[in-house]
Design an enzyme around this catalytic site. Structure first.
Site, mmCIF file in Angstrom:
data_model
loop_
_atom_site.group_PDB
_atom_site.id
_atom_site.type_symbol
_atom_site.label_atom_id
_atom_site.label_comp_id
_atom_site.label_asym_id
_atom_site.label_seq_id
_atom_site.Cartn_x
_atom_site.Cartn_y
_atom_site.Cartn_z
ATOM 1 C CB CYS A 167 43.163 37.304 37.434
ATOM 2 S SG CYS A 167 44.597 37.703 38.450
ATOM 3 C CG ASP B 242 40.290 33.513 37.851
ATOM 4 O OD1 ASP B 242 41.291 33.034 37.293
ATOM 5 O OD2 ASP B 242 40.335 34.513 38.594
#
Length: 281
Positions: free
Chosen positions: A188, A195
């Site tokens: 992120c 992620d």
């Protein structure tokens, strides 16, 4: 680190900050992030080299009917890639939570409210569908199309983003093929949280070396960008270094906060044919 990590537009986001959860409808919770931040970094002008959309699945959507009886649904949202803004995911989660103790007269009113608010945030009309949970209980888990390139006997010792892996990565053989990898991982932009995603690449043109393509995708492992920005970077890098006649890049990320984000960018297709879940979704 991207050139826009410390951009003023990112400093006011609720992402990464302690926040209060609202339980009654509050559209002001939605926060926009200008797509121009990473597109300027990619040297993209007003004429984008792709079309497409960001497909979101909303797994934690609930409200009250007029009798106060809770309703639950699964939502699907498609934000056009041409919209000036993307919707920041934590603000989207907080916004959806504000429906929890709010009465709506019908499912149609919920849908119309989502369309109105999300379109205002994105700066362009957003498509929304909401479905009963039963519809999703019958939805199969599928794999991505094409061949998986992950099972290669190669040594990886560099996890810093490097588009140069795609240099001289094509042969003289013309081909039309679909490849996919489950090894896409980035972080992120704001919180550094991992992620996790899978990516499908469909192209027509000079054959791309699979080892070089996999090394390139793995180089996102320590890279900080939002999901949508990573996919646009993958698309533009493949176009730059491999110059295919046509290209589609579709990533499906694991959910966070009851939302999964699935960016789709293509030289010729506006949206994926289906919104089907992968094993990790």
């Amino acid at each position: 680190m991207t050139k826009y990590t410390n951009a003023d537009e990112l400093k006011s986001l609720t992402l990464g900050q302690k926040t209060e959860y609202k339980h009654t409808y509050e559209p002001e919770l939605l926060q926009a992030v200008p797509r121009s931040l990473n597109r300027d970094d990619l040297a993209l002008g007003d004429e984008l080299p792709f079309v497409g959309c960001d497909v979101w699945t909303l797994y934690e959507l609930s409200w009250l009917n007029q009798n106060g009886l809770p309703q639950v649904a699964v939502g699907e949202v498609a934000l056009p890639a041409t919209s000036p803004n993307l919707v920041e995911s934590k603000s989207f989660k907080l916004y959806l939570n504000s429906f929890n103790q709010t009465k709506f007269t019908s499912w149609d009113e919920v849908k119309e409210t989502l369309v109105k608010d999300l379109s205002a945030c994105a700066g362009e009309t957003v498509k929304v569908d909401i479905f009963p949970v039963q519809r999703y209980s019958q939805q199969p888990i599928v794999d991505m199309q094409g061949e998986c390139i992950d099972d290669q006997d190669i040594i990886i010792d560099d996890y810093e983003f490097n588009a140069a892996y795609l240099e001289s990565s094509t042969s003289d053989v013309n081909i039309e093929e679909t490849l996919h990898s489950h090894l896409l991982k980035s972080n992120c932009l704001i919180t550094n949280q991992p992620d996790w995603g899978s990516v499908e690449i469909q192209y027509k043109g000079k054959k791309i070396d699979r080892e070089k393509l996999l090394r390139y995708l793995i180089s996102f492992r320590q890279h900080n960008e939002f999901h949508e920005q990573c996919v646009e970077r993958i698309y533009t890098d493949i176009m730059k270094y491999c110059a295919p006649e046509s290209l589609t890049v579709f990533a499906r990320y694991t959910r966070r906060g009851g939302l999964d984000i699935n960016p789709f960018r293509s030289s010729h297709l506006l949206a994926p044919k289906d919104n089907l879940r992968l094993a990790r979704q």
